[in-house]
Design an enzyme around this catalytic site. Structure first.
Site: not given
Ligand SMILES: NC(=O)c1ccc[n+]([C@@H]2O[C@H](COP(=O)([O-])OP(=O)(O)OC[C@H]3O[C@@H](n4cnc5c(N)ncnc54)[C@H](O)[C@@H]3O)[C@@H](O)[C@H]2O)c1
Length: 287
Positions: A121, A142, A154, A193
């Protein structure tokens, strides 16, 4: 132009599970990688219940749900990514974790022409690209939450992303996944963002200072401005840990006070009050 059939998703949390679902529903062969069996099982449950919701709302037939699920493989090792043509990294919003994943992708994905994407993000794509020996193949893709419903993607090219990577990634998101694509420069927070985070943080400051209640802030923006949800409910949906990391990344890049995470956000994250994912955030979801 590359035709993509075999894709991978690293991290199957909130976003990775949604992205894997979108790809499976588009007919692609999807390899999902998670840290351990428990996280993998949680990711599979998230995909299954989202597909079940799509069936209940009439967007999918039961047979289409089963076909989509049948196209997703689940693994705890990177070996299943060896033959992938495009991989999306969606692990936690922490630069060291993402750098590690990109160095692993560099070693494990055999095809030099494969596109390596990050769903970050906020973290500049260049920081991830230089963790590989093929920065020209790294691009930001993104997605927005929830990925199966939100149309936007994005596309973020770093100074080293090749034209072929950018063109192929854009065609993939637009034509294969049916998303609307906008272009962003490689600056922390990208387009959405950079605009959204100061607004969300202002809502926290408003609550923290006693200016208004959480309910009144959210009702104000829903009923007064037509937003689908208020800023504090949206923060709970995003995950307060993710919101805090994104704000820190923006602050780190621009040093503008508007991006600095308010103390209340930091305390809630330290206390494990992460929003919907932990059961408590600005609202209580435990009932
Ligand atoms: N939450 C949102 O609204 C949102 C929106 C757009 C983008 N994002 C981006 O998406 C990404 C994930 O966010 P999220 O909200 O899904 O987080 P989350 O915490 O729900 O999920 C992250 C997952 O990654 C896994 N993980 C961590 N290290 C790992 C590795 N080395 N190998 C494999 N799996 C691994 C964890 O076990 C977890 O299940 C981030 O970069 C975040 O900024 C989030």
């Amino acid at each position: 132009m590359m035709t993509v059939h075999r894709v991978g998703v690293v991290g199957c949390g909130l976003m990775g599970s949604g992205i894997a679902e979108v790809m499976a529903r588009a007919g692609l062969d999807v390899a999902v990688v998670e840290l351990d069996e428990a996280s993998l099982a949680a990711g599979r449950r998230r995909i299954t219940s989202s597909l079940d919701r799509a069936v209940r709302s009439g967007k999918l037939t039961a047979a289409e749900r089963d076909d989509a699920l049948g196209r997703v493989g689940f693994d705890t090792g990177f070996d299943s990514l060896a033959d992938r043509q495009l991989v999306v990294e969606a692990v936690v919003e922490a630069e060291p974790d993402k750098v590690h994943v990109f160095s692993m992708l560099d070693k494990c994905v055999h095809d030099d022409a494969a596109i390596l994407c990050s769903n970050t993000s906020s973290i500049p794509i260049m920081k991830l690209a230089v963790a590989t020996t093929r920065p020209e193949s790294v691009v930001g893709l993104h997605f927005f939450n929830p990925a199966p419903l939100m149309k936007l993607v994005e596309l973020v090219s770093s100074l080293l992303t090749s034209d072929a990577t950018r063109t192929d990634a854009e065609a993939f998101a637009r034509d294969t996944l049916g998303k609307h694509v906008i272009h962003s420069p490689d600056r922390a927070g990208f387009v959405v963002n950079a605009l959204l985070v100061p607004y969300l943080l202002s809502a926290i400051r408003m609550l923290e200072s006693g200016f208004a209640t959480a309910e009144d802030i959210d009702i104000g923006m829903v009923d007064g401005c037509g937003h689908p949800m208020g800023p504090l409910a949206l923060l709970d949906l995003i995950g307060l840990d993710t919101a805090d990391s994104v704000a820190n990344c923006l602050y780190e890049e621009f040093k503008e006070p508007t991006y600095a995470p308010p103390p209340l956000l930091s305390r809630m994250v330290e206390g494990g009050l992460l929003g919907r994912k932990s059961g408590r955030g600005f609202y209580d979801y435990r009932t």
